[in-house]
Design a protein around this motif. Sequence first.
Motif, PDB file in Angstrom:
ATOM      1  N   VAL A 118       1.057  -1.068   0.099  1.00  0.00           N
ATOM      2  CA  VAL A 118       0.146   0.903   0.031  1.00  0.00           C
ATOM      3  C   VAL A 118       0.919   1.616   0.393  1.00  0.00           C
ATOM      4  CG1 VAL A 118      -1.972   0.865   1.480  1.00  0.00           C
ATOM      5  CG2 VAL A 118      -1.996  -1.141   1.492  1.00  0.00           C
ATOM      6  N   TRP A 119       1.924   1.113   0.541  1.00  0.00           N
ATOM      7  CA  TRP A 119       3.201   2.357   0.804  1.00  0.00           C
ATOM      8  C   TRP A 119       3.455   2.767  -0.458  1.00  0.00           C
ATOM      9  CZ3 TRP A 119       2.208   6.417   4.044  1.00  0.00           C
ATOM     10  CH2 TRP A 119       1.747   5.937   4.817  1.00  0.00           C
ATOM     11  N   PHE A 161       2.616   2.016  -3.470  1.00  0.00           N
ATOM     12  CA  PHE A 161       1.176   2.176  -3.837  1.00  0.00           C
ATOM     13  C   PHE A 161       1.434   3.675  -3.793  1.00  0.00           C
ATOM     14  CE2 PHE A 161      -2.840   3.165  -5.297  1.00  0.00           C
ATOM     15  CZ  PHE A 161      -3.165   2.935  -6.732  1.00  0.00           C
ATOM     16  N   LEU A 162       0.828   4.373  -2.911  1.00  0.00           N
ATOM     17  CA  LEU A 162       0.940   5.552  -3.406  1.00  0.00           C
ATOM     18  C   LEU A 162       2.086   6.536  -2.824  1.00  0.00           C
ATOM     19  CD1 LEU A 162      -0.712   8.051  -0.901  1.00  0.00           C
ATOM     20  CD2 LEU A 162       0.153   6.656   1.042  1.00  0.00           C
ATOM     21  N   ALA A 163       2.917   5.817  -2.765  1.00  0.00           N
ATOM     22  CA  ALA A 163       4.166   6.588  -3.363  1.00  0.00           C
ATOM     23  C   ALA A 163       4.289   7.098  -4.813  1.00  0.00           C
ATOM     24  CB  ALA A 163       5.416   5.949  -2.991  1.00  0.00           C
ATOM     25  N   PHE A 212       1.659   6.693  -6.759  1.00  0.00           N
ATOM     26  CA  PHE A 212       0.937   7.379  -6.869  1.00  0.00           C
ATOM     27  C   PHE A 212       0.933   8.854  -7.369  1.00  0.00           C
ATOM     28  CE2 PHE A 212      -3.030   9.951  -5.752  1.00  0.00           C
ATOM     29  CZ  PHE A 212      -4.378   9.210  -7.269  1.00  0.00           C
ATOM     30  N   LEU A 213       1.503   9.240  -6.042  1.00  0.00           N
ATOM     31  CA  LEU A 213       1.868  10.941  -5.422  1.00  0.00           C
ATOM     32  C   LEU A 213       3.253  10.911  -6.570  1.00  0.00           C
ATOM     33  CD1 LEU A 213       1.868  10.438  -1.767  1.00  0.00           C
ATOM     34  CD2 LEU A 213       0.343  11.783  -3.320  1.00  0.00           C
TER      35      LEU A 213
END
Length: 60
Positions: A34-35, A37-39, A41-42
Amino acid sequence: MPDTAMPDEDPAAALERQLEERRLKQETKNERQVWYFLAYFLFGIHIIAFVMIYAVRHAK
């Protein structure tokens, strides 16, 4: 995965402990994904923003 059950521990408790360890490992792996994916994405949002800023500033 080695069996680290105590000699006086019943098989049901040993199995439950093994399942809990496996669940915790999977949960840690999922949280890490999840982390990541978030990285990504940002990072992608920023790349798109920089391209858009460049396009607007260099438009004729």
